[in-house]
Design a protein around this motif. Structure first.
Motif, PDB file in Angstrom:
ATOM      1  N   PRO A  36      22.736-103.804  34.788  1.00 45.13           N
ATOM      2  CA  PRO A  36      22.051-102.545  35.088  1.00 45.13           C
ATOM      3  C   PRO A  36      23.030-101.399  35.346  1.00 45.13           C
ATOM      4  O   PRO A  36      24.133-101.610  35.876  1.00 45.13           O
ATOM      5  N   ALA A  37      22.635-100.197  34.963  1.00 49.57           N
ATOM      6  CA  ALA A  37      23.462 -99.015  35.214  1.00 49.57           C
ATOM      7  C   ALA A  37      23.625 -98.799  36.719  1.00 49.57           C
ATOM      8  O   ALA A  37      22.738 -99.136  37.515  1.00 49.57           O
ATOM      9  N   TYR A  38      24.749 -98.241  37.106  1.00 49.64           N
ATOM     10  CA  TYR A  38      25.059 -98.013  38.520  1.00 49.64           C
ATOM     11  C   TYR A  38      24.110 -96.981  39.118  1.00 49.64           C
ATOM     12  O   TYR A  38      23.875 -95.922  38.531  1.00 49.64           O
ATOM     13  N   GLN A  39      23.567 -97.293  40.278  1.00 50.19           N
ATOM     14  CA  GLN A  39      22.608 -96.411  40.951  1.00 50.19           C
ATOM     15  C   GLN A  39      23.182 -95.804  42.234  1.00 50.19           C
ATOM     16  O   GLN A  39      22.457 -95.177  43.001  1.00 50.19           O
ATOM     17  N   GLY A  40      24.481 -95.982  42.460  1.00 49.74           N
ATOM     18  CA  GLY A  40      25.070 -95.556  43.728  1.00 49.74           C
ATOM     19  C   GLY A  40      25.414 -94.097  43.835  1.00 49.74           C
ATOM     20  O   GLY A  40      25.785 -93.622  44.917  1.00 49.74           O
ATOM     21  N   ASP A  42      24.251 -90.056  43.451  1.00 48.43           N
ATOM     22  CA  ASP A  42      23.075 -89.187  43.446  1.00 48.43           C
ATOM     23  C   ASP A  42      23.546 -87.763  43.214  1.00 48.43           C
ATOM     24  O   ASP A  42      23.629 -86.959  44.138  1.00 48.43           O
ATOM     25  N   ARG A  48      26.380 -83.273  37.759  1.00 55.20           N
ATOM     26  CA  ARG A  48      26.476 -84.130  36.586  1.00 55.20           C
ATOM     27  C   ARG A  48      27.056 -83.381  35.404  1.00 55.20           C
ATOM     28  O   ARG A  48      27.882 -83.909  34.644  1.00 55.20           O
ATOM     29  N   ASP A 360      29.763-103.585  40.754  1.00 50.80           N
ATOM     30  CA  ASP A 360      28.729-102.576  40.561  1.00 50.80           C
ATOM     31  C   ASP A 360      29.350-101.188  40.404  1.00 50.80           C
ATOM     32  O   ASP A 360      29.993-100.668  41.306  1.00 50.80           O
ATOM     33  N   GLY A 361      29.165-100.600  39.223  1.00 51.44           N
ATOM     34  CA  GLY A 361      29.682 -99.262  38.943  1.00 51.44           C
ATOM     35  C   GLY A 361      30.972 -99.250  38.165  1.00 51.44           C
ATOM     36  O   GLY A 361      31.365 -98.210  37.621  1.00 51.44           O
ATOM     37  N   GLU A 367      31.849 -97.546  31.302  1.00 46.64           N
ATOM     38  CA  GLU A 367      31.229 -96.839  32.415  1.00 46.64           C
ATOM     39  C   GLU A 367      32.195 -96.394  33.501  1.00 46.64           C
ATOM     40  O   GLU A 367      31.828 -95.569  34.345  1.00 46.64           O
ATOM     41  N   ASN A 371      31.630 -93.012  36.138  1.00 49.10           N
ATOM     42  CA  ASN A 371      31.276 -93.157  37.553  1.00 49.10           C
ATOM     43  C   ASN A 371      32.384 -92.689  38.487  1.00 49.10           C
ATOM     44  O   ASN A 371      32.101 -92.107  39.541  1.00 49.10           O
TER      45      ASN A 371
END
Length: 403
Positions: A36-40, A42, A48, A360-361, A367, A371
């Motif tokens: 899964p793509a990193y969600q950490g 915001d 962005r 993760d990330g 990726e 990130n």
């Protein structure tokens, strides 16, 4: 991650050959979307956009990665894949990474990891030649041999690949072999990979004997050739000896601070300071279960950035970069398969950690910098500071080292 680079035409490794006829074919891991793509993070829309612009408009360099694609079924296929010596480059993933250049640490697939006591000279040349044959059949990746090649890649929207080796074990006691590796296009080399060799001690050894007399001779030749030197997997005494012996700045291409996470795989701050006082740069590691931290013991982007913020305080932002040490495929499964030869137990020592399926990330080369740059933007670093840690610091060393 970013959209594919416009210069990438969809080339797949060894597509000029017929799989199953010219070489053994394996079902490979997904380059994109394996986890899964990193969600950490915001980020706001403005943040962005700024992060994406920093990636696309500036030179971005990974100081250490393995941008190869590994078999989807490791237990069944890994040995055959490695022994075949025909690594598949993750062109599709790299084209979405935002990187301008990557130091590709060739896995030396026919020797160093698949069998104890590896790093055989003929196998290393086989692996290098095979990879270079693949590169010669496409137009997106540029083989980097000088700084101008990195600039060329940036100007043309392409990507540079710097061939590197994690240890000089295969030169045995023949210093002229360094010249041959340089002629093949290798531009960065480690001293020892965890186990001792003819140059010095690795980080897993009970007793670090330091740089040998032959090692001193080899370091001198590396300086004359223009080979960047790495001590990430060398013992502490050997690393310090290399720092003192080299007339040029050196790298720790992929590690972190032992003060943040107390394992042999990390370097003590005093050693990192000694390297940076002579102009060197440390690239932050993200291979599974390495750069953990007490604040973030489950390995993630945040764990790695704990090492980043600590080292910025200790040695200054101008000496810190990133060498994520990632690949395309199940990196944790790969470590499990290679655990005895990679000396993971000795590297981690007695520190307990919770095993994870992936970092993760920072799971793969596609990726990582998307990130990392997003994190730096989110945490208020300026454009100039971000440019420094994603390429400027590395380029400063290479300007002095690559003759």
């Amino acid at each position: 991650m970013l959209e594919p680079a416009k210069a990438y035409d969809g080339y797949v490794s060894y597509s000029y050959l017929e799989p199953g006829t010219d070489y053994a074919a394996f079902e490979l891991a997904d380059e994109i979307g394996r986890v899964p793509a990193y969600q950490g993070l915001d980020l706001t829309t403005e943040q962005r956009a700024r992060a994406d612009a920093l990636l696309t408009d500036n030179v971005v360099i990974s100081l250490h990665d393995h941008p190869s694609v590994f078999p989807k079924h490791l237990e069944r296929d890994l040995h055959g894949y490695i022994r075949g010596g025909r690594e598949t480059t993750g062109f599709a993933g790299l084209a979405r990474s935002g990187m301008t250049a990557v130091f590709d640490n060739v896995m030396d697939g026919t020797c160093c990891i698949s069998s104890p006591g590896g790093w055989k000279w003929q196998d290393v040349l086989h692996d290098l030649g095979m990879r270079m044959s693949d590169l010669a059949h496409q137009d997106y990746l540029i083989k980097v041999e000088r700084l101008a090649d990195i600039q060329k890649a940036h100007e043309q929207g392409r990507m540079g690949l710097v061939f590197a080796l994690e240890a000089a074990t295969m030169i045995e006691n023949e210093v002229d072999r360094l010249d041959i590796l340089y002629g093949f296009g290798v531009r960065q080399i480690g001293i020892a990979y965890s186990e001792a060799n003819g140059l010095g001690s690795g980080l897993k050894e009970r007793h670090d004997g330091g740089l040998t007399y032959f090692g001193e001779k080899a370091v001198a030749r590396m300086n004359k050739l223009g080979l960047a030197i790495d001590v990430s997997h060398s013992g502490d005494r050997t690393s310090m000896d290399v720092i003192k012996a080299s007339t040029k700045p050196i790298f720790m291409t992929h590690c972190g601070s032992r003060e943040v996470w107390n394992t042999n795989r990390m370097k003590p701050d005093a050693l990192i300071k000694a390297m940076t006082e002579r102009g060197g740069v440390i690239g932050l590691e993200a291979a599974p279960h390495t750069t953990l931290s007490k604040a973030h013991p489950k390995h993630s982007l945040e764990s790695v950035m704990d090492h980043f913020t600590h080292l910025v305080d200790v040695v200054g932002l101008e000496h810190v970069a990133f060498g994520p040490d990632t690949l395309f495929g199940d990196h944790v499964g790969l470590h499990d398969a290679f655990s005895s030869n990679l000396s993971i137990g000795q590297a981690h020592g007695q520190v307990d950690y919770e095993k994870q399926e992936y970092v993760d990330g920072l799971e793969n080369p596609a990726e990582c910098f998307y990130n990392i740059v997003g994190w730096l933007v989110q945490h208020g670093y300026s454009d100039d500071e971000i440019r420094a840690v994603v390429s400027g610091n590395i380029l400063r060393v290479l300007e002095e080292v690559w003759v």
